[in-house]
Scaffold this active site. Structure first.
Site, PDB file in Angstrom:
ATOM      1  N   ASN A 108      -4.868   2.836  -0.541  1.00 32.90           N
ATOM      2  CA  ASN A 108      -3.792   3.823  -0.658  1.00 32.90           C
ATOM      3  C   ASN A 108      -3.966   4.525  -2.003  1.00 32.90           C
ATOM      4  OD1 ASN A 108      -1.454   5.275  -0.802  1.00 32.90           O
ATOM      5  ND2 ASN A 108      -0.085   3.495  -0.970  1.00 32.90           N
ATOM      6  N   LYS A 160      -2.418   7.029  -3.164  1.00 35.00           N
ATOM      7  CA  LYS A 160      -1.186   7.604  -3.730  1.00 35.00           C
ATOM      8  C   LYS A 160      -1.474   9.015  -4.256  1.00 35.00           C
ATOM      9  CE  LYS A 160       0.322   2.938  -4.538  1.00 35.00           C
ATOM     10  NZ  LYS A 160       1.218   2.026  -5.188  1.00 35.00           N
ATOM     11  N   HIS A 169       6.435   3.843   2.860  1.00 38.23           N
ATOM     12  CA  HIS A 169       5.981   3.141   1.656  1.00 38.23           C
ATOM     13  C   HIS A 169       7.171   2.975   0.704  1.00 38.23           C
ATOM     14  CE1 HIS A 169       4.022   2.303  -2.148  1.00 38.23           C
ATOM     15  NE2 HIS A 169       3.013   1.851  -1.421  1.00 38.23           N
ATOM     16  N   GLU A 185       7.517   3.483  -2.296  1.00 32.21           N
ATOM     17  CA  GLU A 185       7.718   4.615  -3.211  1.00 32.21           C
ATOM     18  C   GLU A 185       8.454   5.750  -2.501  1.00 32.21           C
ATOM     19  OE1 GLU A 185       3.626   4.732  -4.395  1.00 32.21           O
ATOM     20  OE2 GLU A 185       3.936   2.802  -5.398  1.00 32.21           O
ATOM     21  N   GLU A 242       4.642  -5.386   1.967  1.00 35.46           N
ATOM     22  CA  GLU A 242       4.390  -5.153   0.549  1.00 35.46           C
ATOM     23  C   GLU A 242       5.638  -5.490  -0.260  1.00 35.46           C
ATOM     24  OE1 GLU A 242       1.064  -2.108  -0.116  1.00 35.46           O
ATOM     25  OE2 GLU A 242       2.853  -0.938   0.311  1.00 35.46           O
ATOM     26  N   GLY A 258       1.676  -2.603  -7.855  1.00 38.70           N
ATOM     27  CA  GLY A 258       1.295  -1.984  -9.131  1.00 38.70           C
ATOM     28  C   GLY A 258       1.692  -2.792 -10.349  1.00 38.70           C
ATOM     29  N   SER A 281      -0.868  -5.369  -5.507  1.00 39.74           N
ATOM     30  CA  SER A 281      -1.800  -5.870  -6.523  1.00 39.74           C
ATOM     31  C   SER A 281      -2.982  -6.664  -5.948  1.00 39.74           C
ATOM     32  CB  SER A 281      -1.063  -6.692  -7.583  1.00 39.74           C
ATOM     33  OG  SER A 281      -0.133  -5.865  -8.259  1.00 39.74           O
TER      34      SER A 281
HETATM   35  P1  PGA Z   1      -1.212  -1.756  -5.633  1.00 39.95           P
HETATM   36  O1  PGA Z   1      -0.481  -0.793  -4.571  1.00 39.95           O
HETATM   37  O2  PGA Z   1      -2.379  -2.383  -4.914  1.00 39.95           O
HETATM   38  O3  PGA Z   1      -1.634  -0.850  -6.749  1.00 39.95           O
HETATM   39  O4  PGA Z   1      -0.205  -2.778  -6.048  1.00 39.95           O
HETATM   40  C1  PGA Z   1      -0.330  -1.179  -3.226  1.00 39.95           C
HETATM   41  C2  PGA Z   1       0.468  -0.174  -2.466  1.00 39.95           C
HETATM   42  O5  PGA Z   1       1.434   0.379  -3.014  1.00 39.95           O
HETATM   43  O6  PGA Z   1       0.185   0.119  -1.292  1.00 39.95           O
END
Ligand code: PGA
Length: 240
Positions: free
Chosen positions: A9, A11, A96, A98, A165, A171, A203
């Site tokens: 992903n 982003k 997601h 976010e 998630e 993150g 992560s």
């Molecule tokens: P990350 O993000 O691996 O940087 O924690 C995962 C995601 O948000 O899909």
């Protein structure tokens, strides 16, 4: 046997020229892929057309990071299933954390987006997961159960992907333990089906992915930070 599915992903990262650089480097590597695996990246909307046309091979999945619940019309800034389909994008991340946080998306919005995706031959990757506060209050399963039930309502469970998630792991460098990821993915399976592909995200790194994929109910990973650099992305998808 269920396939494994590993999606990077990206982003809001990478301009079209940076996508080109990534693919050029990728194409120069000799990779022995994990077997029985779907892999690819979720690119920003502006990169999708280029990504589909320049991807290293036809098995390399290109996903969007969102999809509108509408097919066309006065929805400034959105991208529709018809547009994605014509470009050759056949996966779409929906809900997601976010987008839930910054764009106030609800479970019913996410369900509508996933429905529109499926009706147009696009596989929705439906994201669910509890916040740190919910985790610490011991209500993770209640939260995730509500999200899953509402998001998958009336969908064909054999045609969707769910990404579990935990928000506190995204993150932050704080990945869930393998046991916790397994427990939650197994719980999500009990709410969905044996055919549903269930990813863990939060992560994930080249160091942690193998043990995660060894968990019986973890069918793959949605990977943010560790998917941005070619070598790191390749270590996620190559056979060890
Ligand atoms: P990350 O993000 O691996 O940087 O924690 C995962 C995601 O948000 O899909």
């Amino acid at each position: 046997m269920r396939k494994k599915i590993i999606i990077g992903n990206w982003k809001m990262n990478k301009t079209p020229s940076e996508v080109k650089k990534f693919f050029d480097e990728f194409k120069n590597k000799k990779i022995e892929f994990r077997s029985n695996m779907i892999y690819g990246i979720a690119a920003p909307s502006c990169d999708l057309y280029y990504a589909v046309n320049e991807r290293p091979n036809d098995n390399f999945v290109i996903s969007s990071q969102d999809i509108s619940k509408h097919l066309s019309g006065a929805y400034t800034g959105e991208i529709s299933a018809l547009m994605l389909k014509e470009m050759g994008v056949n996966y779409a991340i929906v809900g997601h954390s976010e987008r839930r946080t910054y764009h106030k998306e609800t479970d019913s919005d996410i369900n509508a987006k996933a429905k529109t995706a499926l009706e147009n031959g696009i596989v929705p990757i439906i994201c669910v997961g509890e916040t740190l506060q919910e985790y610490e209050s011991g209500i993770s399963k209640q939260v995730v159960e509500k999200q899953v039930k509402e998001c998958v309502k009336d969908l064909d469970l054999s045609k969707i992907v769910i990404a579990y998630e935990p928000v506190w792991a995204i993150g932050t460098g704080k990945t869930a333990t393998n046991d916790y990821a397994q427990e939650m993915c197994k719980f999500i399976r009990s709410l969905t089906s044996n055919e549903t592909l269930i990813q863990y995200g939060g992560s994930v790194t080249p160091e942690s992915i193998d043990e995660l994929l060894n968990q019986p109910d973890v069918d793959g990973a949605l990977v943010g930070g560790a998917s941005l650099k070619v070598d790191s992305f390749i270590s996620l998808i190559e056979k060890k």
